[in-house]
Write a protein that holds these residues in place. Structure first.
Motif, PDB file in Angstrom:
ATOM      1  N   GLY A   1      19.451  10.336  10.140  1.00 40.51           N
ATOM      2  CA  GLY A   1      19.325   9.379   9.052  1.00 40.51           C
ATOM      3  C   GLY A   1      20.367   8.284   9.131  1.00 40.51           C
ATOM      4  O   GLY A   1      20.095   7.116   8.832  1.00 40.51           O
ATOM      5  N   LEU A   2      21.564   8.635   9.544  1.00 43.81           N
ATOM      6  CA  LEU A   2      22.647   7.667   9.699  1.00 43.81           C
ATOM      7  C   LEU A   2      22.317   6.654  10.790  1.00 43.81           C
ATOM      8  O   LEU A   2      22.530   5.446  10.625  1.00 43.81           O
ATOM      9  CB  LEU A   2      23.945   8.411  10.031  1.00 43.81           C
ATOM     10  N   VAL A   3      21.779   7.136  11.896  1.00 41.95           N
ATOM     11  CA  VAL A   3      21.388   6.262  13.012  1.00 41.95           C
ATOM     12  C   VAL A   3      20.315   5.279  12.556  1.00 41.95           C
ATOM     13  O   VAL A   3      20.365   4.083  12.865  1.00 41.95           O
ATOM     14  CB  VAL A   3      20.883   7.106  14.203  1.00 41.95           C
ATOM     15  N   ALA A   4      19.336   5.763  11.813  1.00 43.01           N
ATOM     16  CA  ALA A   4      18.233   4.902  11.357  1.00 43.01           C
ATOM     17  C   ALA A   4      18.750   3.771  10.473  1.00 43.01           C
ATOM     18  O   ALA A   4      18.392   2.600  10.656  1.00 43.01           O
ATOM     19  CB  ALA A   4      17.205   5.737  10.607  1.00 43.01           C
ATOM     20  N   SER A   5      19.607   4.107   9.516  1.00 37.94           N
ATOM     21  CA  SER A   5      20.106   3.107   8.574  1.00 37.94           C
ATOM     22  C   SER A   5      20.930   2.024   9.266  1.00 37.94           C
ATOM     23  O   SER A   5      20.715   0.827   9.056  1.00 37.94           O
ATOM     24  CB  SER A   5      20.947   3.795   7.492  1.00 37.94           C
ATOM     25  N   GLU A   6      21.875   2.431  10.119  1.00 34.05           N
ATOM     26  CA  GLU A   6      22.793   1.464  10.721  1.00 34.05           C
ATOM     27  C   GLU A   6      22.137   0.615  11.811  1.00 34.05           C
ATOM     28  O   GLU A   6      22.457  -0.567  11.960  1.00 34.05           O
ATOM     29  CB  GLU A   6      24.019   2.188  11.278  1.00 34.05           C
ATOM     30  N   SER A   7      21.229   1.181  12.593  1.00 34.13           N
ATOM     31  CA  SER A   7      20.553   0.369  13.609  1.00 34.13           C
ATOM     32  C   SER A   7      19.613  -0.637  12.951  1.00 34.13           C
ATOM     33  O   SER A   7      19.424  -1.750  13.455  1.00 34.13           O
ATOM     34  CB  SER A   7      19.787   1.252  14.602  1.00 34.13           C
ATOM     35  N   ALA A   8      19.064  -0.278  11.784  1.00 36.50           N
ATOM     36  CA  ALA A   8      18.176  -1.201  11.074  1.00 36.50           C
ATOM     37  C   ALA A   8      18.953  -2.351  10.441  1.00 36.50           C
ATOM     38  O   ALA A   8      18.557  -3.512  10.550  1.00 36.50           O
ATOM     39  CB  ALA A   8      17.385  -0.457   9.999  1.00 36.50           C
ATOM     40  N   ASN A   9      20.087  -2.047   9.769  1.00 33.31           N
ATOM     41  CA  ASN A   9      20.764  -3.142   9.066  1.00 33.31           C
ATOM     42  C   ASN A   9      21.458  -4.105  10.022  1.00 33.31           C
ATOM     43  O   ASN A   9      21.640  -5.280   9.696  1.00 33.31           O
ATOM     44  CB  ASN A   9      21.712  -2.626   7.968  1.00 33.31           C
ATOM     45  N   ASN A  10      21.837  -3.671  11.217  1.00 30.86           N
ATOM     46  CA  ASN A  10      22.366  -4.629  12.194  1.00 30.86           C
ATOM     47  C   ASN A  10      21.243  -5.347  12.928  1.00 30.86           C
ATOM     48  O   ASN A  10      21.422  -6.474  13.399  1.00 30.86           O
ATOM     49  CB  ASN A  10      23.297  -3.929  13.187  1.00 30.86           C
ATOM     50  N   GLY A  11      20.084  -4.706  13.039  1.00 28.16           N
ATOM     51  CA  GLY A  11      18.911  -5.391  13.584  1.00 28.16           C
ATOM     52  C   GLY A  11      18.472  -6.537  12.693  1.00 28.16           C
ATOM     53  O   GLY A  11      17.866  -7.515  13.147  1.00 28.16           O
ATOM     54  N   LEU A  12      18.821  -6.441  11.432  1.00 29.39           N
ATOM     55  CA  LEU A  12      18.469  -7.477  10.463  1.00 29.39           C
ATOM     56  C   LEU A  12      19.117  -8.817  10.798  1.00 29.39           C
ATOM     57  O   LEU A  12      18.549  -9.873  10.511  1.00 29.39           O
ATOM     58  CB  LEU A  12      18.921  -7.014   9.076  1.00 29.39           C
ATOM     59  N   ILE A  13      20.299  -8.809  11.419  1.00 29.22           N
ATOM     60  CA  ILE A  13      21.059 -10.048  11.639  1.00 29.22           C
ATOM     61  C   ILE A  13      20.282 -11.024  12.508  1.00 29.22           C
ATOM     62  O   ILE A  13      20.057 -12.178  12.137  1.00 29.22           O
ATOM     63  CB  ILE A  13      22.429  -9.721  12.266  1.00 29.22           C
ATOM     64  N   GLY A  14      19.874 -10.576  13.687  1.00 33.33           N
ATOM     65  CA  GLY A  14      19.113 -11.457  14.576  1.00 33.33           C
ATOM     66  C   GLY A  14      17.777 -11.849  13.976  1.00 33.33           C
ATOM     67  O   GLY A  14      17.326 -12.989  14.116  1.00 33.33           O
ATOM     68  N   GLY A  15      17.135 -10.899  13.282  1.00 28.74           N
ATOM     69  CA  GLY A  15      15.850 -11.195  12.659  1.00 28.74           C
ATOM     70  C   GLY A  15      15.954 -12.274  11.606  1.00 28.74           C
ATOM     71  O   GLY A  15      15.105 -13.163  11.508  1.00 28.74           O
ATOM     72  N   ALA A  16      17.006 -12.219  10.780  1.00 28.35           N
ATOM     73  CA  ALA A  16      17.174 -13.206   9.706  1.00 28.35           C
ATOM     74  C   ALA A  16      17.458 -14.601  10.252  1.00 28.35           C
ATOM     75  O   ALA A  16      17.163 -15.611   9.593  1.00 28.35           O
ATOM     76  CB  ALA A  16      18.308 -12.766   8.785  1.00 28.35           C
TER      77      ALA A  16
END
Length: 501
Positions: free
Chosen positions: A298-313
């Motif tokens: 669960g920790l891996v899912a949350s942190e990889s998603a919120n840093n993936g948000l940077i390039g996407g935004a």
């Protein structure tokens, strides 16, 4: 442009500084990446654009990543996107696996960051090439589509969000109409100070920095007494190994992809990316019952998603000029201070700056990983710094920055304080600050392209509906965004009513 010509020693140093400060501010509960960028924005006025973008990107990456520190150690999300990090990160700390949890989150963060960077590098130029021939009609419709972001982020209060956005647009129109030099909506006695309207920088810093400080002061400036945290009990099974991430490779890629995709959707936000990735990881897990009890998955899912948000935004920001959230809206402010307009022509007109952004993201993610992974024991102590020490320093930096941005105009300091008070009052009366800011930034652009479109058509409003398939496609997107926001708002109200029963 050759790599080393963009990557100057100064830009590397500023990127390093940005990451460090971003981590510190992201790790302090109540501070955010948005606030960090707002405070340091005045410095960019005196820097070359490529150097300043290194600083701002560093703050962005560091601020988002630093949020995992209080989330894991104190069960307090340092940023909204760290919400789901608390679900399994804090239980791991309670088991004496704090250092292991922090290193898992840091490693997942850099993977998510590089994944979204790859998507940004290939996808943003494609969007720009499609939009490069847009006329003023299409540009106006793109801004209208960007304004529908207001409806998307108005969770629980659609009318409140729309009102906030319209209010922001009205405030942005204070000043002089450039086509005929006529002043409008200027309060008597302020004709000289407001001839060009409110300066963007003091408005940004006031809303996000001073307003947040006032809210924190209302809750109390005393630091909470936290128990001493044992980051590592010393048991062999509690030590971090990279094999933990390798076993989660499908989860990491899926979560980073979700974070990047959600980041591309204006107005959805980091918390939505984290929640979506966490729920999908739980759905696909072989042991979903362990989620919430200290499960690294669960920790891996949350942190990889919120840093993936940077390039996407950054994709809609750099290719279409659409700010997806308050943080990217402030980045638009940095470009405007340098006289650069973000939109379809941005990448082709500023190839050096585009290269600088990509390289800054690479450097920022590497620096973030090195700083946090090997110094996490020291960064973990940041959460215990009393706010009454940090906040006065921030106030001084905000005042000095606002005063200096236009070569020493005291009215900008009063603007800072005025919008700081607004930033404190707005949430209490239902005015949504992100919606207000988006309206403020896009208001003058919407007016400009609307007037230009009418000039080209001789005043015929039908031009907005008959200008070709691109215009029709944009109207479809606008209507789709509004309908989705209405349905989502309706579902949120029903869910809240059911929870209240």
């Amino acid at each position: 442009m050759p790599f080393l010509e963009v990557l100057t020693p100064l830009s590397i140093a500023l990127c390093f500084l940005g990451v460090f400060v971003g981590i510190v501010m992201g790790a302090i509960p109540g501070m955010t990446a948005t606030m960090a960028i707002a405070i340091f924005l005045p410095l960019t006025y005196a820097l070359d654009m490529i150097d300043s973008i290194g600083l701002l990107i560093g703050l962005y990456v560091g601020g988002i990543s630093g949020g995992l520190v209080p989330a894991i150690l104190l069960n307090i999300p340092g940023t909204p996107s760290s919400l789901c990090t608390t679900f399994d990160g804090y239980p791991m700390t309670q088991k004496g696996e704090g250092e292991k949890a922090l290193k898992i989150g840091i490693t997942a963060s850099i993977v998510g960051g590089f994944f979204s960077l790859t998507v940004l590098y290939f996808f943003a130029p494609f969007l720009s090439s499609v939009a490069i021939d847009f006329s003023s009609v299409e540009k106006f419709l793109i801004i209208v589509f960007a304004l529908t972001v207001i409806a998307s982020i108005s969770k629980g209060s659609l009318l409140g969000g729309i009102f906030s956005g319209v209010l922001g647009m009205l405030v942005s129109l204070i000043g002089t109409f450039m086509d005929n030099n006529q002043t409008r909506m200027i309060p008597p006695g302020f004709e000289d100070e407001l001839v060009y309207g409110f300066s963007l920088l003091p408005v940004l810093i006031g809303l996000f920095a001073i307003g947040q400080l006032l809210q924190e002061a209302e809750e109390g400036m005393k630091a909470a007494a936290h128990q001493k945290i044992d980051l590592q009990q010393g048991k062999e099974k509690n030590k971090f190994r990279f094999a933990i991430i390798l076993k989660q490779k499908v989860n990491v890629v899926r979560s980073a992809l979700l974070g990047t995709f959600i980041g591309m959707l204006p107005g959805v936000g980091g918390s939505a990316a984290s929640i979506t990735a966490y729920s999908q990881a739980k759905n696909f897990s072989k042991k979903p019952e362990k989620f919430g009890t200290g499960e690294p998955e669960g920790l891996v899912a949350s942190e990889s998603a919120n840093n993936g948000l940077i390039g996407g935004a950054l994709i809609p920001l750099l290719s279409l000029g659409i700010p997806g959230d308050s943080t990217t809206a402030i980045l638009i402010g940095a470009f405007l201070l340098q006289g650069i307009e973000v939109g379809p022509l941005f990448i082709t007109s500023n190839p050096d700056l585009w290269s600088g952004i990509v390289i800054a993201l690479v450097v920022a993610n590497i620096v973030m990983f090195i700083l946090m992974f090997f110094s996490i024991r020291y960064f973990a102590k940041i959460v215990f710094i009393p706010k009454y020490i940090i906040f006065p320093i921030i106030v001084v930096a905000c005042v000095v920055g606002s005063y200096a941005i236009n070569n020493g105009i005291m009215f900008d300091v009063w603007t800072l304080l005025l919008f700081g008070v607004f930033g404190y009052i707005f949430p209490k009366i239902g005015v949504q600050i992100p919606s207000f800011l988006i309206g403020f930034i896009l208001g003058m652009q919407a007016e400009k392209y609307f007037i230009d479109s009418l000039k080209g058509s001789g005043g015929d409003l039908a031009i907005f509906f008959t200008n070709g398939p691109v215009a029709i496609g944009l109207w479809v997107l606008i209507l789709g965004s509004v309908i989705y926001a209405i349905i989502d708002n309706f579902k949120s109200k029903n869910s809240n009513q059911q929870n209240a029963m």
